[in-house]
Design a protein around this motif. Structure first.
Motif, PDB file in Angstrom:
ATOM      1  N   GLU A   1       0.846  -1.191   0.000  1.00 49.45           N
ATOM      2  CA  GLU A   1       0.000   0.000   0.000  1.00 49.45           C
ATOM      3  C   GLU A   1       0.879   1.237   0.000  1.00 49.45           C
ATOM      4  OE1 GLU A   1      -3.648   1.331   2.774  1.00 49.45           O
ATOM      5  OE2 GLU A   1      -1.670   1.646   3.668  1.00 49.45           O
ATOM      6  N   VAL A   2       0.598   2.170  -0.905  1.00 46.66           N
ATOM      7  CA  VAL A   2       1.330   3.433  -0.956  1.00 46.66           C
ATOM      8  C   VAL A   2       0.333   4.572  -0.783  1.00 46.66           C
ATOM      9  CG1 VAL A   2       1.230   3.449  -3.482  1.00 46.66           C
ATOM     10  CG2 VAL A   2       2.890   4.885  -2.301  1.00 46.66           C
ATOM     11  N   THR A   3       0.701   5.531   0.066  1.00 42.72           N
ATOM     12  CA  THR A   3      -0.196   6.629   0.412  1.00 42.72           C
ATOM     13  C   THR A   3       0.573   7.942   0.427  1.00 42.72           C
ATOM     14  OG1 THR A   3      -1.489   5.132   1.819  1.00 42.72           O
ATOM     15  CG2 THR A   3      -1.837   7.503   2.133  1.00 42.72           C
ATOM     16  N   ILE A   4      -0.011   8.984  -0.153  1.00 41.19           N
ATOM     17  CA  ILE A   4       0.533  10.336  -0.062  1.00 41.19           C
ATOM     18  C   ILE A   4      -0.320  11.100   0.939  1.00 41.19           C
ATOM     19  CG2 ILE A   4       1.116  12.446  -1.300  1.00 41.19           C
ATOM     20  CD1 ILE A   4       1.270  10.825  -3.857  1.00 41.19           C
ATOM     21  N   ILE A   5       0.337  11.660   1.944  1.00 39.33           N
ATOM     22  CA  ILE A   5      -0.362  12.308   3.058  1.00 39.33           C
ATOM     23  C   ILE A   5      -0.008  13.783   3.071  1.00 39.33           C
ATOM     24  CG2 ILE A   5      -0.687  12.298   5.575  1.00 39.33           C
ATOM     25  CD1 ILE A   5       0.138   9.340   5.499  1.00 39.33           C
ATOM     26  N   ASP A   6      -0.979  14.635   3.372  1.00 40.04           N
ATOM     27  CA  ASP A   6      -0.763  16.073   3.294  1.00 40.04           C
ATOM     28  C   ASP A   6       0.228  16.554   4.344  1.00 40.04           C
ATOM     29  OD1 ASP A   6      -2.084  16.233   5.714  1.00 40.04           O
ATOM     30  OD2 ASP A   6      -3.732  17.455   4.989  1.00 40.04           O
TER      31      ASP A   6
ATOM     32  N   ALA B   1      -3.741  10.797  -1.683  1.00 38.95           N
ATOM     33  CA  ALA B   1      -3.978   9.685  -2.614  1.00 38.95           C
ATOM     34  C   ALA B   1      -3.491   8.406  -1.959  1.00 38.95           C
ATOM     35  CB  ALA B   1      -3.261   9.916  -3.942  1.00 38.95           C
ATOM     36  N   SER B   2      -4.144   7.301  -2.285  1.00 39.49           N
ATOM     37  CA  SER B   2      -3.750   6.014  -1.713  1.00 39.49           C
ATOM     38  C   SER B   2      -4.202   4.895  -2.638  1.00 39.49           C
ATOM     39  CB  SER B   2      -4.367   5.828  -0.318  1.00 39.49           C
ATOM     40  OG  SER B   2      -3.904   4.621   0.278  1.00 39.49           O
ATOM     41  N   ASP B   3      -3.362   3.858  -2.767  1.00 39.21           N
ATOM     42  CA  ASP B   3      -3.724   2.725  -3.612  1.00 39.21           C
ATOM     43  C   ASP B   3      -2.887   1.518  -3.187  1.00 39.21           C
ATOM     44  OD1 ASP B   3      -4.978   1.239  -5.548  1.00 39.21           O
ATOM     45  OD2 ASP B   3      -4.545   2.629  -7.177  1.00 39.21           O
ATOM     46  N   ILE B   4      -3.273   0.359  -3.693  1.00 32.11           N
ATOM     47  CA  ILE B   4      -2.584  -0.897  -3.396  1.00 32.11           C
ATOM     48  C   ILE B   4      -2.064  -1.481  -4.694  1.00 32.11           C
ATOM     49  CG2 ILE B   4      -2.881  -3.269  -2.584  1.00 32.11           C
ATOM     50  CD1 ILE B   4      -4.909  -2.222  -0.569  1.00 32.11           C
ATOM     51  N   VAL B   5      -0.798  -1.889  -4.692  1.00 26.01           N
ATOM     52  CA  VAL B   5      -0.187  -2.508  -5.871  1.00 26.01           C
ATOM     53  C   VAL B   5      -0.040  -4.002  -5.610  1.00 26.01           C
ATOM     54  CG1 VAL B   5       2.124  -1.903  -5.023  1.00 26.01           C
ATOM     55  CG2 VAL B   5       1.794  -2.495  -7.428  1.00 26.01           C
TER      56      VAL B   5
ATOM     57  N   VAL C   1       4.846   3.732   2.553  1.00 28.44           N
ATOM     58  CA  VAL C   1       4.775   2.427   1.889  1.00 28.44           C
ATOM     59  C   VAL C   1       4.768   1.354   2.965  1.00 28.44           C
ATOM     60  CG1 VAL C   1       5.839   0.862   0.218  1.00 28.44           C
ATOM     61  CG2 VAL C   1       6.057   3.346  -0.092  1.00 28.44           C
ATOM     62  N   ARG C   2       3.827   0.438   2.869  1.00 32.17           N
ATOM     63  CA  ARG C   2       3.759  -0.658   3.835  1.00 32.17           C
ATOM     64  C   ARG C   2       3.118  -1.877   3.186  1.00 32.17           C
ATOM     65  NH1 ARG C   2      -0.793   1.894   7.985  1.00 32.17           N
ATOM     66  NH2 ARG C   2      -2.544   1.936   6.517  1.00 32.17           N
ATOM     67  N   ALA C   3       3.350  -3.027   3.795  1.00 32.97           N
ATOM     68  CA  ALA C   3       2.812  -4.277   3.276  1.00 32.97           C
ATOM     69  C   ALA C   3       1.363  -4.442   3.705  1.00 32.97           C
ATOM     70  CB  ALA C   3       3.639  -5.463   3.766  1.00 32.97           C
ATOM     71  N   VAL C   4       0.606  -5.132   2.862  1.00 30.78           N
ATOM     72  CA  VAL C   4      -0.776  -5.468   3.189  1.00 30.78           C
ATOM     73  C   VAL C   4      -0.795  -6.951   3.537  1.00 30.78           C
ATOM     74  CG1 VAL C   4      -3.152  -5.558   2.375  1.00 30.78           C
ATOM     75  CG2 VAL C   4      -1.641  -3.718   1.614  1.00 30.78           C
TER      76      VAL C   4
END
Length: 204
Positions: A89-94, A102-106, A128-131
């Motif tokens: 999971e990758v996330t952009i935080i303000d 924005a956030s999504d899972i690859v 970035v972290r593991a799901v």
């Protein structure tokens, strides 16, 4: 085997017991696990736009944090290539670290393209972290990513609207579903203007 990350500095105590209450011999080992990037927002690794970044999630509780400066009104695209055997999971935080931009899972082995359109300029965090639901999973999950300015042709928010004059034809391109092109002109009370838009999937 399990992995633990210290939430703060200080003395920590470890207790060993037998769940069944039986006596027996045991051996115990503890070792420090090297971390390639900061594991909290205030220890985030500083990165630059367009620079490739390599990282890895060393264990299930590991989180990699990055810090990058973004400008309001611009459109950015993050590309992350996963070489992991589990989703990331990758996330952009303000900049206030309170809202996800924005956030999504690859999926394992896939390439993720994720766009972001910040409303304010400043330092943003990328996480970035593991799901995974397996807290004992320790296999490394490598990845590479970069974040790039898409060089938007017109302002993405109203304060950066492009000027347009009567009779002028303006060309542009919407680069992603998040892209908005803003324009401004001086209006006179009672004056009527007509607007004509041509473009694939835009008119109507």
């Amino acid at each position: 085997e399990f992995v633990w990350t210290a939430p703060r500095s200080g003395i920590v105590r470890v207790r060993l017991t037998s769940p069944s209450g039986d006596a027996g011999d045991w051996s115990f080992q503890m070792q420090a696990t090297a971390d390639d990037h900061g594991s909290s927002p205030h220890k985030a690794t500083r990165i630059q736009l367009a620079d490739p970044v390599a990282g890895g999630i060393e264990h299930s509780t590991d989180t990699d944090w990055f810090r990058v400066t973004l400008r309001a009104g611009e459109l950015y695209r993050l590309n992350l290539q996963s070489s992991a055997d589990r989703p990331l999971e990758v996330t952009i935080i303000d900049r206030n670290r309170s809202t996800e931009l924005a956030s999504d899972i690859v999926s394992p082995g896939e390439l993720l393209e994720m766009d972001a359109a910040p409303m304010r300029s400043g330092a943003y965090r990328i996480r970035v972290r593991a799901v995974t639901d397996d807290a004992s999973e320790v296999a490394p999950a490598p990845y590479t990513f970069s974040i790039n300015d898409l060089r938007d042709d017109h302002g993405n928010i109203r304060v950066f609207a492009s000027p347009i004059a009567s009779g002028e034809t303006v060309n542009g391109q919407l680069l992603s579903p998040l892209d908005q092109d803003w324009f401004r002109f001086n209006a006179v009370s009672g004056e009527t203007r007509s607007f004509t838009l041509q473009g694939e999937d835009l008119a109507g």
